[in-house]
Design a protein around this motif. Structure first.
Motif, short mmCIF file in Angstrom:
data_model
loop_
_atom_site.label_atom_id
_atom_site.label_comp_id
_atom_site.label_asym_id
_atom_site.label_seq_id
_atom_site.Cartn_x
_atom_site.Cartn_y
_atom_site.Cartn_z
N ALA A 1 23.01 -2.63 -19.23
CA ALA A 1 24.33 -2.29 -18.71
C ALA A 1 24.72 -0.88 -19.14
N LEU A 2 24.46 -0.57 -20.41
CA LEU A 2 24.78 0.77 -20.93
C LEU A 2 23.93 1.83 -20.23
N LEU A 3 22.64 1.56 -20.05
CA LEU A 3 21.77 2.51 -19.36
C LEU A 3 22.25 2.77 -17.94
N ASN A 4 22.61 1.70 -17.23
CA ASN A 4 23.09 1.87 -15.86
C ASN A 4 24.38 2.68 -15.82
N TYR A 5 25.25 2.43 -16.79
CA TYR A 5 26.52 3.19 -16.85
C TYR A 5 26.24 4.67 -17.11
N ILE A 6 25.31 4.95 -18.03
CA ILE A 6 24.97 6.35 -18.34
C ILE A 6 24.41 7.04 -17.10
N LEU A 7 23.51 6.36 -16.39
CA LEU A 7 22.90 6.96 -15.20
C LEU A 7 23.94 7.30 -14.14
N VAL A 8 24.84 6.36 -13.87
CA VAL A 8 25.83 6.56 -12.81
C VAL A 8 26.83 7.65 -13.18
N THR A 9 27.21 7.74 -14.45
CA THR A 9 28.20 8.74 -14.86
C THR A 9 27.59 10.14 -14.96
N ARG A 10 26.28 10.21 -15.25
CA ARG A 10 25.64 11.52 -15.38
C ARG A 10 25.13 12.07 -14.05
N ALA A 11 24.81 11.19 -13.11
CA ALA A 11 24.24 11.63 -11.83
C ALA A 11 25.29 12.36 -10.99
N ASN A 12 24.82 13.32 -10.23
CA ASN A 12 25.70 14.07 -9.33
C ASN A 12 25.81 13.30 -8.01
N LEU A 13 26.74 12.35 -7.95
CA LEU A 13 26.86 11.47 -6.80
C LEU A 13 27.94 11.96 -5.85
N PRO A 14 27.82 11.64 -4.55
CA PRO A 14 28.91 11.95 -3.60
C PRO A 14 30.19 11.23 -4.03
N ASP A 15 31.32 11.75 -3.58
CA ASP A 15 32.62 11.20 -3.99
C ASP A 15 32.74 9.71 -3.69
N GLU A 16 32.19 9.26 -2.55
CA GLU A 16 32.33 7.86 -2.16
C GLU A 16 31.50 6.92 -3.04
N GLY B 1 15.45 6.55 -12.71
CA GLY B 1 16.53 7.03 -13.58
C GLY B 1 16.23 6.78 -15.04
N TYR B 2 15.70 5.60 -15.36
CA TYR B 2 15.31 5.30 -16.74
C TYR B 2 14.25 6.29 -17.22
N ALA B 3 13.30 6.61 -16.33
CA ALA B 3 12.24 7.55 -16.69
C ALA B 3 12.82 8.93 -17.01
N SER B 4 13.88 9.29 -16.29
CA SER B 4 14.50 10.59 -16.54
C SER B 4 15.19 10.65 -17.90
N LEU B 5 15.55 9.47 -18.44
CA LEU B 5 16.16 9.43 -19.77
C LEU B 5 15.12 9.54 -20.89
N GLY B 6 13.86 9.23 -20.57
CA GLY B 6 12.80 9.30 -21.56
C GLY B 6 11.78 8.19 -21.38
N ARG B 7 10.53 8.45 -21.75
CA ARG B 7 9.45 7.47 -21.54
C ARG B 7 9.66 6.22 -22.40
N GLY B 8 10.34 6.36 -23.52
CA GLY B 8 10.61 5.21 -24.37
C GLY B 8 11.44 4.16 -23.65
N TYR B 9 12.46 4.61 -22.93
CA TYR B 9 13.30 3.69 -22.16
C TYR B 9 12.46 2.99 -21.08
#
Length: 423
Positions: A376-391, A84-92
Protein backbone atom coordinates in the motif's frame (compact mmCIF):
# COMPACT_ATOMS: atom_id res chain seq x y z
CA UNK A 1 -34.13 17.47 -33.74
CA UNK A 2 -30.86 16.76 -35.52
CA UNK A 3 -28.90 18.05 -32.54
CA UNK A 4 -30.95 15.92 -30.14
CA UNK A 5 -30.41 12.85 -32.30
CA UNK A 6 -26.70 13.58 -32.46
CA UNK A 7 -26.53 13.94 -28.67
CA UNK A 8 -28.42 10.67 -28.16
CA UNK A 9 -26.07 8.88 -30.54
CA UNK A 10 -23.05 10.36 -28.75
CA UNK A 11 -24.42 9.34 -25.35
CA UNK A 12 -25.11 5.80 -26.55
CA UNK A 13 -21.63 5.61 -28.05
CA UNK A 14 -20.13 6.74 -24.74
CA UNK A 15 -22.10 4.16 -22.76
CA UNK A 16 -21.14 1.43 -25.24
CA UNK A 17 -17.48 2.39 -24.88
CA UNK A 18 -17.71 2.16 -21.08
CA UNK A 19 -19.35 -1.27 -21.27
CA UNK A 20 -16.75 -2.55 -23.76
CA UNK A 21 -13.97 -1.29 -21.49
CA UNK A 22 -15.15 -3.48 -18.61
CA UNK A 23 -12.42 -6.04 -18.12
CA UNK A 24 -9.54 -5.67 -15.62
CA UNK A 25 -11.87 -4.45 -12.85
CA UNK A 26 -14.27 -7.34 -13.39
CA UNK A 27 -11.34 -9.78 -13.53
CA UNK A 28 -10.11 -8.36 -10.21
CA UNK A 29 -13.59 -9.00 -8.78
CA UNK A 30 -13.54 -12.57 -10.11
CA UNK A 31 -10.17 -13.18 -8.44
CA UNK A 32 -11.42 -11.68 -5.16
CA UNK A 33 -14.75 -13.47 -4.83
CA UNK A 34 -13.35 -17.01 -4.84
CA UNK A 35 -11.43 -16.81 -1.57
CA UNK A 36 -12.42 -13.76 0.41
CA UNK A 37 -16.16 -13.79 -0.29
CA UNK A 38 -17.32 -17.38 -0.64
CA UNK A 39 -15.18 -18.46 2.32
CA UNK A 40 -14.17 -15.53 4.56
CA UNK A 41 -17.33 -13.39 4.29
CA UNK A 42 -19.69 -16.35 4.59
CA UNK A 43 -17.83 -17.66 7.63
CA UNK A 44 -17.86 -14.18 9.19
CA UNK A 45 -21.65 -14.10 8.88
CA UNK A 46 -22.05 -17.68 10.05
CA UNK A 47 -19.94 -17.22 13.19
CA UNK A 48 -20.49 -13.58 14.16
CA UNK A 49 -23.69 -12.61 12.39
CA UNK A 50 -23.62 -8.98 11.28
CA UNK A 51 -20.95 -7.86 13.75
CA UNK A 52 -18.09 -7.72 11.22
CA UNK A 53 -20.04 -6.03 8.42
CA UNK A 54 -18.83 -2.53 9.33
CA UNK A 55 -15.21 -3.71 9.64
CA UNK A 56 -15.30 -5.37 6.22
CA UNK A 57 -16.70 -2.20 4.64
CA UNK A 58 -14.02 -0.17 6.44
CA UNK A 59 -11.24 -2.43 5.13
CA UNK A 60 -12.58 -2.09 1.59
CA UNK A 61 -12.70 1.69 1.99
CA UNK A 62 -9.16 2.01 3.37
CA UNK A 63 -7.68 -0.28 0.70
CA UNK A 64 -9.51 1.49 -2.14
CA UNK A 65 -6.85 4.13 -3.01
CA UNK A 66 -4.08 1.53 -3.09
CA UNK A 67 -5.94 -0.78 -5.48
CA UNK A 68 -6.95 2.27 -7.56
CA UNK A 69 -3.26 3.16 -7.85
CA UNK A 70 -2.81 0.36 -10.38
CA UNK A 71 -5.23 2.07 -12.78
CA UNK A 72 -3.90 5.57 -12.13
CA UNK A 73 -0.24 4.65 -12.61
CA UNK A 74 -0.74 2.49 -15.71
CA UNK A 75 -3.09 4.93 -17.45
CA UNK A 76 -0.88 7.91 -16.55
CA UNK A 77 2.53 6.47 -17.39
CA UNK A 78 1.84 3.52 -19.70
CA UNK A 79 3.87 1.33 -17.32
CA UNK A 80 2.70 -1.36 -14.94
CA UNK A 81 3.02 -1.06 -11.17
CA UNK A 82 5.74 -3.69 -11.36
CA UNK A 83 7.77 -1.39 -13.62
CA UNK A 84 7.15 1.28 -11.01
CA UNK A 85 8.57 -0.94 -8.27
CA UNK A 86 11.64 -1.53 -10.45
CA UNK A 87 12.11 2.22 -10.76
CA UNK A 88 12.29 2.43 -6.95
CA UNK A 89 15.12 -0.12 -6.84
CA UNK A 90 15.89 -3.78 -7.59
CA UNK A 91 15.47 -4.68 -3.92
CA UNK A 92 11.79 -3.74 -4.05
CA UNK A 93 11.37 -5.77 -7.23
CA UNK A 94 13.05 -8.85 -5.71
CA UNK A 95 10.81 -8.69 -2.63
CA UNK A 96 7.73 -8.40 -4.84
CA UNK A 97 8.86 -11.30 -7.06
CA UNK A 98 9.55 -13.71 -4.19
CA UNK A 99 6.28 -12.92 -2.42
CA UNK A 100 4.35 -13.19 -5.68
CA UNK A 101 5.79 -16.61 -6.55
CA UNK A 102 4.89 -17.97 -3.10
CA UNK A 103 1.41 -16.41 -3.08
CA UNK A 104 0.69 -17.48 -6.65
CA UNK A 105 1.51 -21.14 -6.01
CA UNK A 106 -0.33 -21.38 -2.68
CA UNK A 107 -3.41 -19.52 -3.91
CA UNK A 108 -3.56 -21.60 -7.09
CA UNK A 109 -3.30 -24.83 -5.08
CA UNK A 110 -6.13 -23.83 -2.76
CA UNK A 111 -8.43 -22.70 -5.56
CA UNK A 112 -7.64 -25.80 -7.61
CA UNK A 113 -8.70 -28.03 -4.73
CA UNK A 114 -11.92 -26.03 -4.24
CA UNK A 115 -12.70 -26.29 -7.96
CA UNK A 116 -11.99 -30.01 -7.98
CA UNK A 117 -14.24 -30.67 -4.97
CA UNK A 118 -17.16 -28.94 -6.71
CA UNK A 119 -16.43 -30.61 -10.06
CA UNK A 120 -16.83 -33.97 -8.31
CA UNK A 121 -20.57 -33.23 -7.96
CA UNK A 122 -21.10 -33.88 -11.64
CA UNK A 123 -19.47 -37.29 -12.05
CA UNK A 124 -21.55 -40.46 -11.49
CA UNK A 125 -18.35 -42.19 -10.35
CA UNK A 126 -15.67 -41.18 -7.87
CA UNK A 127 -12.46 -39.58 -9.07
CA UNK A 128 -9.43 -38.75 -6.95
CA UNK A 129 -8.70 -35.13 -6.05
CA UNK A 130 -5.56 -35.23 -8.19
CA UNK A 131 -7.51 -36.41 -11.25
CA UNK A 132 -10.15 -33.72 -10.77
CA UNK A 133 -7.47 -31.06 -10.21
CA UNK A 134 -5.77 -32.26 -13.38
CA UNK A 135 -8.98 -31.78 -15.37
CA UNK A 136 -9.48 -28.27 -14.00
CA UNK A 137 -5.85 -27.34 -14.57
CA UNK A 138 -5.78 -28.67 -18.14
CA UNK A 139 -8.90 -26.66 -18.98
CA UNK A 140 -7.46 -23.49 -17.45
CA UNK A 141 -4.21 -23.78 -19.37
CA UNK A 142 -6.02 -24.57 -22.63
CA UNK A 143 -8.22 -21.47 -22.30
CA UNK A 144 -5.29 -19.21 -21.43
CA UNK A 145 -3.07 -20.48 -24.25
CA UNK A 146 -5.87 -20.42 -26.82
CA UNK A 147 -7.53 -17.08 -26.09
CA UNK A 148 -5.45 -15.34 -23.45
CA UNK A 149 -7.00 -12.06 -22.35
CA UNK A 150 -10.14 -12.05 -24.51
CA UNK A 151 -11.40 -15.46 -23.35
CA UNK A 152 -10.63 -14.64 -19.71
CA UNK A 153 -12.29 -11.24 -20.02
CA UNK A 154 -15.58 -12.68 -21.34
CA UNK A 155 -15.60 -15.59 -18.89
CA UNK A 156 -15.13 -13.29 -15.88
CA UNK A 157 -18.09 -11.09 -16.83
CA UNK A 158 -20.44 -14.06 -17.24
CA UNK A 159 -19.37 -15.72 -13.99
CA UNK A 160 -19.72 -12.54 -11.92
CA UNK A 161 -23.17 -11.74 -13.34
CA UNK A 162 -24.57 -15.24 -12.70
CA UNK A 163 -23.06 -15.52 -9.21
CA UNK A 164 -24.37 -12.10 -8.18
CA UNK A 165 -27.93 -12.87 -9.29
CA UNK A 166 -27.92 -16.30 -7.58
CA UNK A 167 -26.51 -15.00 -4.29
CA UNK A 168 -28.83 -11.99 -4.06
CA UNK A 169 -31.79 -14.31 -4.80
CA UNK A 170 -30.71 -16.68 -2.03
CA UNK A 171 -30.36 -13.80 0.46
CA UNK A 172 -33.81 -12.41 -0.40
CA UNK A 173 -35.39 -15.85 0.08
CA UNK A 174 -33.49 -16.42 3.34
CA UNK A 175 -34.53 -12.98 4.63
CA UNK A 176 -38.15 -13.83 3.88
CA UNK A 177 -37.87 -16.99 5.98
CA UNK A 178 -36.40 -15.12 8.95
CA UNK A 179 -33.38 -15.83 11.12
CA UNK A 180 -32.58 -19.44 12.07
CA UNK A 181 -30.96 -18.63 15.42
CA UNK A 182 -33.10 -19.35 18.49
CA UNK A 183 -34.08 -16.42 20.68
CA UNK A 184 -31.74 -17.49 23.50
CA UNK A 185 -28.72 -17.78 21.20
CA UNK A 186 -25.85 -15.42 22.01
CA UNK A 187 -23.33 -14.85 19.23
CA UNK A 188 -19.63 -14.87 20.14
CA UNK A 189 -17.96 -11.47 20.16
CA UNK A 190 -15.32 -10.77 17.47
CA UNK A 191 -13.89 -7.99 19.65
CA UNK A 192 -11.71 -10.27 21.77
CA UNK A 193 -8.05 -11.25 21.58
CA UNK A 194 -9.06 -14.79 20.62
CA UNK A 195 -10.76 -13.50 17.46
CA UNK A 196 -7.80 -11.44 16.18
CA UNK A 197 -6.56 -14.36 14.05
CA UNK A 198 -9.88 -14.68 12.21
CA UNK A 199 -10.12 -10.92 11.70
CA UNK A 200 -6.57 -10.79 10.31
CA UNK A 201 -7.28 -13.58 7.82
CA UNK A 202 -10.50 -11.85 6.74
CA UNK A 203 -8.83 -8.45 6.33
CA UNK A 204 -5.82 -9.89 4.49
CA UNK A 205 -8.02 -11.21 1.68
CA UNK A 206 -10.65 -8.47 1.69
CA UNK A 207 -11.36 -7.70 -1.07
CA UNK A 208 -8.19 -9.48 -2.25
CA UNK A 209 -4.44 -9.61 -1.50
CA UNK A 210 -2.93 -6.19 -2.25
CA UNK A 211 -0.71 -7.62 -5.00
CA UNK A 212 -3.88 -8.03 -7.07
CA UNK A 213 -3.47 -4.30 -7.79
CA UNK A 214 -0.35 -5.24 -9.76
CA UNK A 215 -2.29 -7.89 -11.67
CA UNK A 216 -5.01 -5.35 -12.49
CA UNK A 217 -2.27 -3.07 -13.75
CA UNK A 218 -0.92 -5.84 -16.00
CA UNK A 219 -4.40 -6.71 -17.34
CA UNK A 220 -5.03 -3.03 -18.07
CA UNK A 221 -1.73 -2.74 -19.91
CA UNK A 222 -2.69 -5.80 -21.98
CA UNK A 223 -6.16 -4.39 -22.66
CA UNK A 224 -4.74 -1.10 -23.94
CA UNK A 225 -2.84 -2.98 -26.66
CA UNK A 226 -6.08 -4.42 -28.03
CA UNK A 227 -8.57 -1.55 -27.72
CA UNK A 228 -8.89 2.12 -26.92
CA UNK A 229 -9.07 2.75 -23.19
CA UNK A 230 -9.55 6.20 -21.68
CA UNK A 231 -8.83 7.28 -18.12
CA UNK A 232 -12.58 7.66 -17.58
CA UNK A 233 -13.42 4.18 -18.86
CA UNK A 234 -10.55 2.56 -16.94
CA UNK A 235 -11.62 4.16 -13.65
CA UNK A 236 -15.26 3.27 -14.37
CA UNK A 237 -14.28 -0.37 -14.91
CA UNK A 238 -12.22 -0.40 -11.70
CA UNK A 239 -14.98 1.21 -9.64
CA UNK A 240 -17.61 -1.21 -10.94
CA UNK A 241 -15.42 -4.17 -9.98
CA UNK A 242 -14.25 -2.79 -6.63
CA UNK A 243 -17.55 -1.41 -5.36
CA UNK A 244 -19.25 -4.57 -6.63
CA UNK A 245 -16.92 -6.78 -4.57
CA UNK A 246 -17.51 -4.66 -1.44
CA UNK A 247 -21.28 -4.92 -1.79
CA UNK A 248 -21.06 -8.61 -2.64
CA UNK A 249 -19.06 -9.17 0.55
CA UNK A 250 -22.06 -7.84 2.50
CA UNK A 251 -24.36 -10.16 0.54
CA UNK A 252 -22.26 -13.19 1.51
CA UNK A 253 -22.18 -12.03 5.14
CA UNK A 254 -25.96 -11.84 4.96
CA UNK A 255 -26.13 -15.36 3.55
CA UNK A 256 -24.00 -16.74 6.36
CA UNK A 257 -25.88 -14.75 9.01
CA UNK A 258 -29.34 -15.72 7.77
CA UNK A 259 -28.72 -19.40 6.98
CA UNK A 260 -25.94 -20.68 9.27
CA UNK A 261 -25.66 -18.24 12.19
CA UNK A 262 -26.90 -19.88 15.37
CA UNK A 263 -28.42 -22.97 13.70
CA UNK A 264 -26.12 -25.34 15.57
CA UNK A 265 -24.33 -26.62 12.46
CA UNK A 266 -20.57 -26.91 12.81
CA UNK A 267 -18.61 -25.24 10.05
CA UNK A 268 -16.40 -27.60 8.07
CA UNK A 269 -12.74 -27.08 8.87
CA UNK A 270 -11.41 -27.99 5.43
CA UNK A 271 -11.82 -25.96 2.28
CA UNK A 272 -13.30 -28.94 0.45
CA UNK A 273 -15.82 -29.61 3.21
CA UNK A 274 -16.79 -25.97 3.37
CA UNK A 275 -17.34 -25.77 -0.40
CA UNK A 276 -19.85 -28.64 -0.13
CA UNK A 277 -21.45 -26.97 2.88
CA UNK A 278 -21.74 -23.78 0.87
CA UNK A 279 -23.71 -25.54 -1.87
CA UNK A 280 -25.99 -27.11 0.75
CA UNK A 281 -26.56 -23.66 2.25
CA UNK A 282 -27.84 -22.32 -1.08
CA UNK A 283 -29.93 -25.46 -1.67
CA UNK A 284 -31.56 -25.33 1.78
CA UNK A 285 -32.52 -21.70 1.14
CA UNK A 286 -33.68 -21.71 -2.48
CA UNK A 287 -34.83 -25.33 -2.54
CA UNK A 288 -33.33 -28.78 -2.98
CA UNK A 289 -34.16 -28.62 -6.69
CA UNK A 290 -31.45 -25.98 -7.07
CA UNK A 291 -28.59 -28.03 -5.60
CA UNK A 292 -26.92 -28.93 -8.89
CA UNK A 293 -27.65 -25.53 -10.41
CA UNK A 294 -25.94 -23.85 -7.47
CA UNK A 295 -23.08 -26.35 -7.66
CA UNK A 296 -22.57 -25.32 -11.30
CA UNK A 297 -22.59 -21.62 -10.38
CA UNK A 298 -20.26 -22.14 -7.40
CA UNK A 299 -17.91 -24.26 -9.52
CA UNK A 300 -17.65 -21.64 -12.24
CA UNK A 301 -17.09 -18.96 -9.63
CA UNK A 302 -14.15 -20.82 -8.10
CA UNK A 303 -13.00 -21.89 -11.58
CA UNK A 304 -13.07 -18.23 -12.64
CA UNK A 305 -10.96 -17.31 -9.62
CA UNK A 306 -8.54 -20.13 -10.42
CA UNK A 307 -7.99 -19.20 -14.05
CA UNK A 308 -7.75 -15.50 -13.18
CA UNK A 309 -5.17 -16.13 -10.47
CA UNK A 310 -3.06 -18.40 -12.73
CA UNK A 311 -3.11 -15.80 -15.50
CA UNK A 312 -2.50 -12.79 -13.29
CA UNK A 313 0.32 -14.17 -11.16
CA UNK A 314 2.05 -15.65 -14.22
CA UNK A 315 1.92 -12.28 -15.99
CA UNK A 316 3.29 -10.53 -12.91
CA UNK A 317 6.17 -12.98 -12.41
CA UNK A 318 7.06 -12.91 -16.13
CA UNK A 319 7.12 -9.11 -16.02
CA UNK A 320 9.32 -9.15 -12.91
CA UNK A 321 11.70 -11.58 -14.60
CA UNK A 322 11.91 -9.34 -17.69
CA UNK A 323 12.74 -6.31 -15.56
CA UNK A 324 15.26 -8.15 -13.40
CA UNK A 325 17.06 -9.30 -16.58
CA UNK A 326 16.71 -5.80 -18.07
CA UNK A 327 15.08 -7.12 -21.23
CA UNK A 328 13.25 -4.66 -23.45
CA UNK A 329 10.55 -6.79 -25.07
CA UNK A 330 7.92 -8.99 -23.46
CA UNK A 331 8.24 -12.66 -24.34
CA UNK A 332 4.96 -14.66 -24.48
CA UNK A 333 6.86 -17.90 -23.93
CA UNK A 334 8.09 -16.66 -20.56
CA UNK A 335 4.48 -16.00 -19.50
CA UNK A 336 3.44 -19.45 -20.76
CA UNK A 337 6.38 -20.99 -18.93
CA UNK A 338 5.29 -19.43 -15.65
CA UNK A 339 1.71 -20.63 -16.23
CA UNK A 340 3.11 -24.17 -16.44
CA UNK A 341 5.51 -23.75 -13.49
CA UNK A 342 2.86 -22.22 -11.22
CA UNK A 343 0.33 -24.88 -12.18
CA UNK A 344 2.70 -27.84 -11.70
CA UNK A 345 3.95 -26.47 -8.37
CA UNK A 346 0.35 -26.02 -7.19
CA UNK A 347 -0.73 -29.54 -8.14
CA UNK A 348 2.46 -30.92 -6.54
CA UNK A 349 1.44 -29.28 -3.26
CA UNK A 350 -1.97 -30.92 -3.54
CA UNK A 351 -0.40 -34.31 -4.33
CA UNK A 352 2.21 -34.38 -1.59
CA UNK A 353 0.99 -31.98 1.10
CA UNK A 354 -2.79 -32.20 0.85
CA UNK A 355 -3.23 -32.51 4.63
CA UNK A 356 -1.31 -29.27 5.16
CA UNK A 357 -3.20 -27.32 2.52
CA UNK A 358 -5.48 -25.38 4.88
CA UNK A 359 -2.61 -24.37 7.21
CA UNK A 360 -0.76 -23.22 4.11
CA UNK A 361 -3.82 -21.28 2.98
CA UNK A 362 -4.02 -19.61 6.40
CA UNK A 363 -0.32 -18.80 6.04
CA UNK A 364 -1.02 -17.20 2.64
CA UNK A 365 -3.84 -15.12 4.13
CA UNK A 366 -1.71 -13.95 7.05
CA UNK A 367 1.18 -13.16 4.69
CA UNK A 368 -1.23 -11.15 2.52
CA UNK A 369 -2.28 -9.19 5.61
CA UNK A 370 1.32 -8.55 6.71
CA UNK A 371 2.49 -7.42 3.27
CA UNK A 372 -0.57 -5.25 2.61
CA UNK A 373 0.76 -2.11 4.40
CA UNK A 374 4.10 -2.40 2.56
CA UNK A 375 2.55 -2.67 -0.91
CA UNK A 376 0.00 0.00 0.00
CA UNK A 377 2.84 2.38 0.89
CA UNK A 378 4.71 1.55 -2.33
CA UNK A 379 1.61 2.18 -4.43
CA UNK A 380 1.02 5.50 -2.65
CA UNK A 381 4.64 6.56 -3.26
CA UNK A 382 4.42 5.67 -6.95
CA UNK A 383 1.17 7.57 -7.54
CA UNK A 384 2.30 10.69 -5.65
CA UNK A 385 5.72 10.81 -7.35
CA UNK A 386 4.58 10.06 -10.91
CA UNK A 387 3.82 12.92 -13.27
CA UNK A 388 0.17 12.02 -13.89
CA UNK A 389 -2.49 13.95 -15.85
CA UNK A 390 -4.83 16.03 -13.69
CA UNK A 391 -7.71 13.55 -14.06
CA UNK A 392 -5.52 10.77 -12.63
CA UNK A 393 -3.77 12.66 -9.84
CA UNK A 394 -4.72 12.07 -6.22
CA UNK A 395 -7.23 14.61 -5.00
CA UNK A 396 -6.89 16.09 -1.52
CA UNK A 397 -9.71 13.85 -0.28
CA UNK A 398 -8.04 10.77 -1.77
CA UNK A 399 -4.71 11.73 -0.20
CA UNK A 400 -6.41 12.05 3.18
CA UNK A 401 -8.05 8.64 2.71
CA UNK A 402 -4.69 7.14 1.69
CA UNK A 403 -2.96 8.47 4.80
CA UNK A 404 -5.82 7.27 7.01
CA UNK A 405 -5.60 3.89 5.30
CA UNK A 406 -1.85 3.62 5.90
CA UNK A 407 -2.30 4.49 9.59
CA UNK A 408 -5.08 1.91 9.88
CA UNK A 409 -3.16 -0.87 8.07
CA UNK A 410 0.17 -0.33 9.86
CA UNK A 411 -1.66 0.07 13.19
CA UNK A 412 -3.50 -3.22 12.78
CA UNK A 413 -0.23 -4.88 11.69
CA UNK A 414 1.42 -3.68 14.91
CA UNK A 415 -1.53 -5.04 16.92
CA UNK A 416 -1.24 -8.40 15.18
CA UNK A 417 2.52 -8.64 15.78
CA UNK A 418 1.96 -7.83 19.46
CA UNK A 419 -0.80 -10.44 19.74
CA UNK A 420 1.03 -13.15 17.79
CA UNK A 421 4.57 -12.90 19.12
CA UNK A 422 4.77 -10.45 22.05
CA UNK A 423 1.65 -11.16 24.13
Amino acid sequence: MANTSSMDTSAKSGISQLIRSLGPGIMMAAAAVGGSHLVASTKAGAIYGWQLAALILLVNLFKYPFFRAGVQYTMGTGDSLIQGYASLGRGYLWIFTVLTVISGIINTAALLLFSASLLGYFFPFELSSIALCGLVLTTCIAILFAGHYRALDSLSKIIMAVLTVATISAVIIAAGKGAVAPAEFQAPSPWTLAAIGFIVVTMGWMPAPIEISCLTSMWLKSQRKKQTVTAQSALFDFNVGYVGTALLALVFIALGALVLHGNGAELAASGVGFSHQLVSMYASTIGEWSRYLIAVIAFFCIFGSTITVIDGYSRAIAESQRLLRRQEDEQPRVYQGWVIVTSLAAISIIAFFAKALMPMLNFAMIMAFMTTPVFALLNYILVTRANLPDELKLSQKMKALSIAGLIYLFGFLALFIWWKWLL
